[in-house]
Scaffold this motif. Structure first.
Motif, mmCIF file in Angstrom:
data_model
loop_
_atom_site.group_PDB
_atom_site.id
_atom_site.type_symbol
_atom_site.label_atom_id
_atom_site.label_comp_id
_atom_site.label_asym_id
_atom_site.label_seq_id
_atom_site.Cartn_x
_atom_site.Cartn_y
_atom_site.Cartn_z
ATOM 1 N N PHE A 286 0.819 -1.205 0.000
ATOM 2 C CA PHE A 286 0.000 0.000 0.000
ATOM 3 C C PHE A 286 0.857 1.262 0.000
ATOM 4 N N THR A 287 1.985 1.216 0.684
ATOM 5 C CA THR A 287 2.897 2.379 0.673
ATOM 6 C C THR A 287 3.364 2.657 -0.752
ATOM 7 N N GLY A 288 3.705 1.593 -1.476
ATOM 8 C CA GLY A 288 4.119 1.761 -2.865
ATOM 9 C C GLY A 288 3.000 2.286 -3.737
ATOM 10 N N ARG A 289 1.795 1.786 -3.528
ATOM 11 C CA ARG A 289 0.644 2.260 -4.300
ATOM 12 C C ARG A 289 0.424 3.757 -4.064
ATOM 13 N N LEU A 290 0.429 4.154 -2.798
ATOM 14 C CA LEU A 290 0.151 5.559 -2.476
ATOM 15 C C LEU A 290 1.242 6.484 -3.003
ATOM 16 N N ASP A 304 -2.546 7.179 7.184
ATOM 17 C CA ASP A 304 -2.507 6.736 8.583
ATOM 18 C C ASP A 304 -3.132 5.360 8.744
ATOM 19 N N ARG A 305 -4.260 5.152 8.093
ATOM 20 C CA ARG A 305 -4.957 3.875 8.269
ATOM 21 C C ARG A 305 -4.193 2.722 7.620
ATOM 22 N N LEU A 306 -3.663 2.951 6.428
ATOM 23 C CA LEU A 306 -2.955 1.880 5.723
ATOM 24 C C LEU A 306 -1.501 1.754 6.174
ATOM 25 N N GLY A 307 -1.046 2.725 6.956
ATOM 26 C CA GLY A 307 0.312 2.666 7.489
ATOM 27 C C GLY A 307 0.298 2.423 8.986
ATOM 28 N N GLU A 439 -9.761 -7.015 -0.449
ATOM 29 C CA GLU A 439 -10.555 -7.290 0.751
ATOM 30 C C GLU A 439 -10.083 -6.421 1.920
ATOM 31 N N THR A 440 -8.775 -6.265 2.060
ATOM 32 C CA THR A 440 -8.231 -5.428 3.140
ATOM 33 C C THR A 440 -8.641 -3.976 2.954
ATOM 34 N N LEU A 441 -8.526 -3.493 1.728
ATOM 35 C CA LEU A 441 -8.897 -2.101 1.438
ATOM 36 C C LEU A 441 -10.385 -1.861 1.694
ATOM 37 N N GLY A 459 -11.236 3.536 -2.916
ATOM 38 C CA GLY A 459 -11.851 3.038 -4.141
ATOM 39 C C GLY A 459 -10.870 3.019 -5.294
ATOM 40 N N LEU A 460 -10.045 4.059 -5.371
ATOM 41 C CA LEU A 460 -9.043 4.119 -6.428
ATOM 42 C C LEU A 460 -8.044 2.970 -6.287
ATOM 43 N N LEU A 461 -7.603 2.714 -5.066
ATOM 44 C CA LEU A 461 -6.651 1.620 -4.831
ATOM 45 C C LEU A 461 -7.278 0.262 -5.127
ATOM 46 N N ILE A 462 -8.545 0.104 -4.760
ATOM 47 C CA ILE A 462 -9.230 -1.160 -5.061
ATOM 48 C C ILE A 462 -9.273 -1.392 -6.571
#
Length: 491
Positions: A286-290, A304-307, A439-441, A459-462
């Motif tokens: 997720f860090t790479g995606r963001l 904050d939530r994904l990290g 599923e995690t997102l 939603g964008l990440l999903i």
């Protein structure tokens, strides 16, 4: 914590350290008196593994020193401040050797009184190599204390390179030094017996399989202290070692038998390690995606939530790992693994030549992959078929591990087979990772939504994860066809 890279040499009483000025600016010698008290179990479990734990006075670095071997001539050194008392080993160091002590008490087993003469080779103002000329008086405790005296020279790499260390070693040998057989001063004094491995016939299937199992047990044990310190990639390496062991015991059950209980406990250990490892992987994902998104597309508390939030869950998972690694169930597994390589239940097939016997094992494991594939393709429901494809991925991983285990004995064909199996494993794994990430997102988005936060970025990440998973799904038929053709040429 640091990495110690050194070469050790035995020298005669009248040895003279040679002139090293051609290698750099030489400073010294400088003298020190060092007194070190060494700790171990009564049966020398640490020394048998090449581990030293000491409390040392004198010199430039007094304190508690734990040295863990990582390769020949290379040790990881972890230190703690010098304490007044000598009865109690600092808890943080005692914790790091639990996989070896397994509940046994640590106590003084020896003392080394060393008169050290230190010479340092500099490059400009940088300390490159340190040469320690040691005159040692060693006392081994026990019923009747034993005193041994000797002289040795150590060349330790500081900020130089291995080529320079090799040049120093060459000059020391030319002056009359000989490479030491002892891994440490303590090993020289105590001469502990290394862990036993069963004797097998050279070139036999048993030799190959037991040798591989022993290597994986050693890898698992070497990662234990690193896991306890939450070092990078340590949980992953320990988990892989557990998986490789379990896979090998399944794959080579015609060679080594009676391992069902060990397999079950290895599965348990893999599960214990899995939660923290999976969170580690998905946080990095997720860090790479963001980081790949334009700043205006990252809204709300998504970082904050994904990290941080997932990081908190990861720390809790680490606490559960530490608790498990300090329990009797884990110690019992380690005892069982020691017994596995010391006294395995070998079948008659173990005495046969490695070639055909082990090729047959590799072929049988590949047949498991094709059987799982045929079973999955026979399922009409798409969702159930996807679930069945997970069995294909797991079978491919086992086939890969089997081929990798056999590569040293059987050569390039097993290397090719491992690569082919890995290709199947990776493409199916990429699809699974994308599904799990979605599923995690979705779960994190639901939590954010309840807190009144903007969930646009979730939603964008999903969407990105779904696209990548679908791409992997679309690639699979081509990868599978290419793999089947390749395997047919090998087996």
């Amino acid at each position: 914590m640091g990495i110690e890279i050194e070469d050790k040499f035995d020298v005669p009483p009248d040895y003279a350290v040679p002139d090293l000025s051609r290698l750099g600016r030489v400073v010294g010698p400088k003298s020190h008196q060092l007194v070190a008290l060494y700790y171990d179990t009564t049966d020398l479990r640490l020394a048998a593994r090449g581990i030293t734990l000491r409390r040392r006075r004198g010199g430039d670095d007094p304190g508690w020193h734990l040295k863990l071997p990582t390769a020949k001539g290379v040790r990881q050194e972890i230190t703690a401040p010098l304490t007044r008392g000598t009865k109690q080993v600092p808890r943080e160091l005692a914790e790091l050797v639990r996989a070896f002590t397994r509940g046994a008490e640590l106590q003084p087993v020896a003392e080394l009184d060393t008169r050290r003469s230190v010479t340092v080779v500099y490059g400009g103002d940088t300390r490159l190599v340190e040469i320690a000329d040691d005159r040692v008086k060693g006392t081994a405790f026990g019923g009747v204390p034993t005193v041994v005296r000797w002289r040795e020279v150590e060349a330790e790499l500081l900020d130089g390179d291995r080529a320079l260390l090799a040049k120093v070693g060459k000059r020391l040998r030319k002056a009359g030094a000989t490479p030491s057989e002892a891994a440490s001063k303590l090993a020289r004094l105590l001469a502990p017996a290394p862990p036993l491995t069963v004797r097998t016939d050279p070139g036999s299937a048993g030799e190959v399989v037991v040798g591989y199992l022993a290597g994986q047990v050693a890898t698992l044990l070497s990662q234990d202290p690193r896991v306890r310190r939450t070092e990078e990639d340590a949980v992953h390496r320990m988990r892989v070692a557990a998986r490789r062991l379990r896979s090998a015991l399944k794959a080579f059950r015609t060679i080594v038998t009676g391992t069902a209980g060990v397999q079950d406990e290895l599965r348990w250990l893999g599960t214990v390690l899995g939660e923290a490892r999976d969170l580690e992987v998905i946080r990095a994902r997720f860090t790479g995606r963001l980081s790949g998104l334009a700043p205006e597309l990252v809204v709300g508390r998504v970082r904050d939530r994904l990290g941080g939030d997932l990081g908190g869950r990861q720390q809790q998972a680490y606490e559960r790992i530490r608790e498990a690694l300090s329990g009797e169930r884990y110690y019992a597994l380690l005892d069982a693994l020691d017994a596995l390589v010391r006294e395995p239940e070998l079948t008659r097939a173990a005495a046969r030549p490695a070639g055909k016997e082990l090729v047959d094992a590799a072929a049988a494991n590949w047949r498991r992959v094709t059987k799982a594939y045929d079973t999955a393709q026979a399922v009409d429901d798409p969702e159930r078929r996807e679930i069945a494809m997970h069995d294909v991925r797991k079978a491919a991983k086992r086939a890969r591990y089997t081929a990798e285990a056999l590569r040293p004995a059987l050569g390039s064909d097993m290397k090719k087979l491992a690569k082919l199996a890995e290709a199947v494993q990776e493409v199916l794994g990429a699809h699974l990772d994308g599904v799990v990430a979605q599923e995690t997102l979705a779960g994190e988005a639901a939590t954010a939504r309840l807190a009144g936060e903007d969930t646009f970025t979730y939603g964008l990440l999903i969407g990105l994860e779904r696209a990548e998973a679908e791409q992997a799904h679309a690639r699979f038929p081509e990868v599978w066809a290419r793999t089947v053709r390749g395997v047919e040429k090998i087996l």
